[in-house]
Design a protein around this motif. Structure first.
Motif, PDB file in Angstrom:
ATOM      1  N   ASP A 100       7.727  -5.726  36.220  1.00  0.00           N
ATOM      2  CA  ASP A 100       7.177  -6.351  35.017  1.00  0.00           C
ATOM      3  C   ASP A 100       5.857  -5.662  34.656  1.00  0.00           C
ATOM      4  O   ASP A 100       4.970  -5.514  35.495  1.00  0.00           O
ATOM      5  N   TRP A 101       5.737  -5.262  33.395  1.00  0.00           N
ATOM      6  CA  TRP A 101       4.546  -4.525  32.960  1.00  0.00           C
ATOM      7  C   TRP A 101       3.257  -5.327  33.170  1.00  0.00           C
ATOM      8  O   TRP A 101       2.173  -4.753  33.340  1.00  0.00           O
ATOM      9  N   GLN A 102       3.371  -6.675  33.188  1.00  0.00           N
ATOM     10  CA  GLN A 102       2.175  -7.509  33.366  1.00  0.00           C
ATOM     11  C   GLN A 102       1.714  -7.554  34.817  1.00  0.00           C
ATOM     12  O   GLN A 102       0.609  -8.028  35.098  1.00  0.00           O
ATOM     13  N   GLN A 103       2.565  -7.080  35.743  1.00  0.00           N
ATOM     14  CA  GLN A 103       2.235  -7.208  37.162  1.00  0.00           C
ATOM     15  C   GLN A 103       2.105  -5.850  37.860  1.00  0.00           C
ATOM     16  O   GLN A 103       2.046  -5.795  39.089  1.00  0.00           O
ATOM     17  N   THR A 104       2.084  -4.785  37.081  1.00  0.00           N
ATOM     18  CA  THR A 104       1.921  -3.450  37.664  1.00  0.00           C
ATOM     19  C   THR A 104       0.658  -2.803  37.120  1.00  0.00           C
ATOM     20  O   THR A 104       0.153  -3.182  36.056  1.00  0.00           O
ATOM     21  N   GLY A 105       0.152  -1.819  37.836  1.00  0.00           N
ATOM     22  CA  GLY A 105      -1.013  -1.083  37.368  1.00  0.00           C
ATOM     23  C   GLY A 105      -0.671  -0.230  36.156  1.00  0.00           C
ATOM     24  O   GLY A 105       0.502   0.062  35.883  1.00  0.00           O
TER      25      GLY A 105
END
Length: 319
Positions: free
Chosen positions: A224-229
């Motif tokens: 998920d883009w919200q949980q990755t750097g």
């Protein structure tokens, strides 16, 4: 930096792709840069703000050239064009276009340089894809930083870049997502490889759930883009052997094609705007992409570099 070094000013933007395009050019120019605010309703106050900024940058009395980077997103064409009368020959006004209407604003003719995949002519750099921030160095750094994440995945690795609905197109629904999942699953199975999926802020939750359900039988990982750097996305581009992207983002497709990897794009009418399809169609005509189908045959191409083309044109005009 000496007194002859240009000042690089980037007009701020609320749109990530537009801002990253300007940052990409500024970073590749190598002169450093400053972010300036969007024009407001008071043109005189805006001009005075920038004149004051210019004066502080030239305290030794030397006159320095200014490279001003603006573009699509917010409608700033007129107010930015007006600055030519303030700074005269010191200003190089550069307009970075992603998607333009069928009849572009006539005041674009007042700009010194326009970069666009849609236009051609004098003072225009006709790009393959749109200007972006991706570089070989960024890809290489992200590759090594996240090497462990991809180490145990079967090869070839297919990277799926999922966008979603746009301001004018709302067709990325559950049925569409399931069809996308089936097509990608067919390709991954035929290659006997693995799949890594990442989404975007525009991906509807119900459509994403349907997509992930359709590919559940594969060796697959979802991030998920919200949980990755911030550097995971370029890491996926760097590690992927085959890239699949949804055609609702010309920036994402342009960044993916910069890698030189085979790029398959879902450009079905129901989930893409006509302007997206036209721009991606030029990537396809160039050989950097192919329309997504149920099958895949590898191919090679020379990666397009729209950002490099614009930077070269700016340097030429400075000389």
């Amino acid at each position: 930096m000496g007194r002859d070094t240009p000042l690089v000013w980037i007009v701020d933007s609320a749109y990530t792709g537009e801002l990253h395009a300007r940052l990409g050019v500024a970073e590749r120019l190598g002169y450093g840069y400053e972010l300036i605010p969007l024009p407001n309703d008071d043109a005189g106050a805006y001009a005075r703000l920038l004149e004051d900024r210019y004066g502080r940058a030239c305290r030794d009395g030397a006159s320095r050239p200014v490279i001003l980077l603006s573009g699509t997103g917010e409608d700033t064409i007129g107010p930015i064009a007006d600055l030519k009368g303030v700074f005269q020959e010191r200003l190089l006004n550069v307009y970075l276009a992603s998607i333009l209407p069928d009849e572009p604003n006539l005041r674009l003719q007042e700009y010194d340089l326009i970069a666009s995949p849609q236009l051609s002519g004098a003072n225009i750099v006709t790009t393959v894809g749109v200007v972006h921030r991706m570089t070989g160095r960024l890809l290489d750094q992200a590759f090594h930083r996240h090497q462990d994440v991809f180490a145990d995945l079967a090869r070839p690795l297919v990277g799926l870049l999922v966008g979603g609905n746009t301001r004018y197109c709302f067709g990325f629904h559950e049925d569409h997502a399931r069809c996308l999942g089936r097509r990608v699953a067919s390709i991954v199975a035929s290659l006997q490889g693995s799949l890594v999926v990442t989404n975007s802020r525009r991906t509807p939750k119900d459509a994403l759930a349907a997509l992930l359900d359709e590919i559940a039988g594969l060796q697959c990982r979802f991030f998920d883009w919200q949980q990755t750097g911030a550097d995971f996305y370029p890491a996926l581009l760097a590690h992927g052997d085959v890239l699949v992207a949804t055609g609702d983002s010309v920036s994402m497709c342009s960044e993916a094609s910069y890698t030189g990897k085979p790029l398959l794009v879902d450009i079905r009418d129901c989930a893409t705007e006509i302007y997206h399809r036209h721009i991606i169609g030029k990537l396809i005509a160039y050989g950097a992409a192919k329309p997504l189908s149920d099958a895949f045959q590898p191919w090679t191409y020379t990666p397009p570099d729209p950002t490099g083309a614009v930077v070269a044109a700016i340097h030429e005009r400075l000389l």
